[in-house]
Design an enzyme around this catalytic site. Structure first.
Site, PDB file in Angstrom:
ATOM      1  N   SER A 257      -7.998   1.312  -5.546  1.00  0.00           N
ATOM      2  CA  SER A 257      -9.055   0.537  -4.911  1.00  0.00           C
ATOM      3  C   SER A 257      -8.427  -0.436  -3.926  1.00  0.00           C
ATOM      4  CB  SER A 257      -9.848  -0.239  -5.969  1.00  0.00           C
ATOM      5  OG  SER A 257      -9.080  -1.350  -6.382  1.00  0.00           O
ATOM      6  N   LYS A 258      -9.286  -1.195  -3.263  1.00  0.00           N
ATOM      7  CA  LYS A 258      -8.817  -2.135  -2.238  1.00  0.00           C
ATOM      8  C   LYS A 258      -7.792  -3.123  -2.789  1.00  0.00           C
ATOM      9  CE  LYS A 258     -12.976  -2.118   0.519  1.00  0.00           C
ATOM     10  NZ  LYS A 258     -14.274  -2.740   0.578  1.00  0.00           N
ATOM     11  N   ARG A 259      -7.873  -3.380  -4.094  1.00  0.00           N
ATOM     12  CA  ARG A 259      -6.921  -4.324  -4.689  1.00  0.00           C
ATOM     13  C   ARG A 259      -5.475  -3.850  -4.520  1.00  0.00           C
ATOM     14  NH1 ARG A 259      -6.723  -4.145  -9.764  1.00  0.00           N
ATOM     15  NH2 ARG A 259      -8.068  -2.335  -9.903  1.00  0.00           N
ATOM     16  N   HIS A 260      -5.304  -2.524  -4.446  1.00  0.00           N
ATOM     17  CA  HIS A 260      -3.949  -1.984  -4.342  1.00  0.00           C
ATOM     18  C   HIS A 260      -3.393  -2.039  -2.926  1.00  0.00           C
ATOM     19  CE1 HIS A 260      -5.489   0.082  -8.051  1.00  0.00           C
ATOM     20  NE2 HIS A 260      -4.349  -0.405  -8.480  1.00  0.00           N
TER      21      HIS A 260
END
Ligand code: GLU
Length: 526
Positions: A257-260
């Site tokens: 996800s964008k967190r990565h």
């Protein structure tokens, strides 16, 4: 897998967001499977969710597929035998098919209003019961249904999911799967009260009418599959073969996800990734090809793609590995190609203008005239921002072309080119002495280095590059300094930066006179 029927596979995204790595992996595997079997790859737009729909996502889909080189045989913008391939253009059809299920007793009208459904939900929550419709209208008599319809009461159409028994299906990757029918969502809506189909109805009707042979999609769709199998049974249709693809996770084992980091393809483009690198790396996410081979063209991947080579375990998306592929593919580009791919980053146009997620922890790429000193003119040609450099567009292009072989080895991303070319198109500001003096030297010794640099630079145009390197070594030795400590102050004086393309080559492109002038200017502060 039997191959009596023609392989027809589809990528069927909902245009409610930008194309991301997970979707692209699904698209790519469908594409590769179609090409490996001489089948058809269909691009279908599942745009039934009108609240989250945005035209720009439709454009983004076509644009991303084209950028990756995944050409489709039938699709929204292309047409084909079983079109249209845009679900919002097929609403009449879904109504007709929902009606068929009413007629054969596999579906029913439901007149429950939002208030009642809300009440049920609350009761279920309070009593910690499984959520879902209580099948109230499943038991209406034909007379009650008729009365409601005659009264013009709004309705939805729901599927009659069997109350007992099991649903079995085979998944190519996961094997035989059995679900208790009581675990399938109780009588899901097929047609909404506004006449719009739900995902389930449109998806099944389309896969059937478009003769889709294999459904290859992300594993998160597994819980919908028993319901889909029931729907095929209700229609009296054979269902396609299923293959739910392995998950794509980040390094922490959680779904990517964008967190990565970057996930949208636009962002990868804006950061200077090549489509060849993305295709090659994404193709490895959950599938293997030939033993011991790392690099594949799209055609080679298609040739070697086998459903049997899919992995069950989740794939881990490794940004470093993708970076490695990117650098490698950059090094394979010819000078002309590299120029074509880097120019948007140098001038801040094209891919370099695509949106970057502001929350991405990776720094924003430094691209455009502000960093490179080069912009595009109205004729689409590169030109110097600083007119006092006295360069024509042709000069700028020629200088860039000469620099391409020098920067190729040093680029991890196309966007790195902007800062690397800067010294050719701007007069760098003179750096403060303390920045120029290498750790092991003092100001007096650095001054000696820069004075010796003048003679060294003046000789470069008349000797070979190898002789130039030897001369650098000999001069450094005669000064009693390491080669690096000789080159670094010169690099900083000539290019205004600690990082530059190889120095001797850079000096030759810039010109010995200009290089010497920059060294002299720097010497003024010593
Ligand atoms: N529209 C669905 C999606 O957004 C398609 C799922 C499927 O392939 O059945 O992914």
């Amino acid at each position: 897998m039997e191959n009596i029927k023609e392989v027809r596979v589809r990528y069927a995204p909902s245009p409610t967001g930008l194309q991301h790595i997970g979707g692209v992996r699904t698209a790519l595997f469908n594409y590769l499977y179609a090409r490996s079997k001489g089948g058809k790859f269909i691009l279908r737009l599942e745009d039934t969710d009108r609240t989250r729909y945005d035209e720009k996502y439709v454009q983004n889909l076509y644009d991303t597929m084209a950028w990756l080189g995944l050409d489709w045989d039938e699709g929204g913008d292309k047409g084909g035998e079983y079109g249209p391939y845009v679900q919002s253009e097929r609403f009449a059809l879904y109504k007709e098919y929902a009606q068929k299920l009413i007629e054969n007793g596999e579906a029913y009208y439901c007149f429950c209003d939002a208030e009642r459904l809300d009440r049920i939900r609350k009761i279920q929550q309070e009593n910690k019961m499984a959520p879902g419709y209580d099948r109230n209208c499943r038991h209406l008599t034909p007379e009650e249904v008729k009365a409601n319809l005659d009264a013009g009461k709004p309705f939805v159409i729901r599927l009659k999911v069997p109350l007992e028994g099991e649903t079995k299906f085979h998944d190519h990757l996961l094997g035989d799967i059995t679900w208790k029918n009581e675990d399938i969502s109780p009588d899901p809506v097929l047609l909404k009260s506004d006449g719009f189909p739900t995902y389930h109805l449109a998806n099944i009707v389309d896969d059937h009418l478009m003769h889709v042979s294999h459904v290859m999609r992300a594993q998160e769709w597994i819980p919908s599959t028993p319901l889909h199998v029931q729907m095929y049974r209700s229609f009296g249709w054979e269902h396609p073969e299923f293959c739910h693809l392995p998950m794509v996770n980040g390094s922490d084992g959680k779904k990517l996800s964008k967190r990565h980091g970057s996930t949208s393809l636009n962002e990868f483009r804006a950061r200077g990734y090549l489509p060849q690198a993305i295709v090659n790396y994404v193709a490895l996410l959950g599938c293997s090809y030939e033993e011991g081979k790392e690099f594949y063209t799209l055609a080679e991947l298609a040739e070697n793609f086998r459903l049997e080579h899919l992995n069950k375990s989740p794939a881990v998306f490794d940004y470093k590995k993708l970076e490695y592929y990117n650098g490698n593919y950059i090094r394979r580009l010819s000078d002309e190609e590299l120029y074509k791919w880097t120019l948007p980053f140098i001038t801040g146009t094209g891919d370099a203008t695509l949106e970057i997620n502001p929350e991405n922890p990776q720094p924003k790429p430094k691209v455009g005239p502000e960093y490179s000193g080069v912009r595009l003119n109205d004729a689409g040609e590169p030109e110097c921002v600083d007119e006092s450099m006295g360069m024509t567009s042709a000069d700028v292009k020629a200088a860039l072309m000469k620099l391409m072989p020098l920067i190729r080895e040093r680029l991890h991303f196309l966007c790195d080119a902007a800062e690397m070319v800067r010294f050719l198109f701007t007069k760098p500001a003179v750096l403060p002495v303390e920045q120029i003096v290498p750790k092991k030297l003092d100001a007096a010794k650095t001054k000696e280095v820069l004075e010796a640099a003048i003679g060294f630079i003046e000789k470069l145009p008349s000797i070979s590059e190898e002789e130039g390197e030897n001369l650098a070594k000999a001069t450094a030795e005669s000064l009693g300094v390491k080669l690096g400590d000789f080159m670094m102050p010169i690099r900083m004086a000539v290019t205004g930066s600690r990082v530059s393309p190889p120095l001797i080559g850079s000096i030759l492109i810039l010109g010995a006179d200009e290089s010497v002038a920059r060294v002299r200017k720097t010497l003024e502060s010593f």
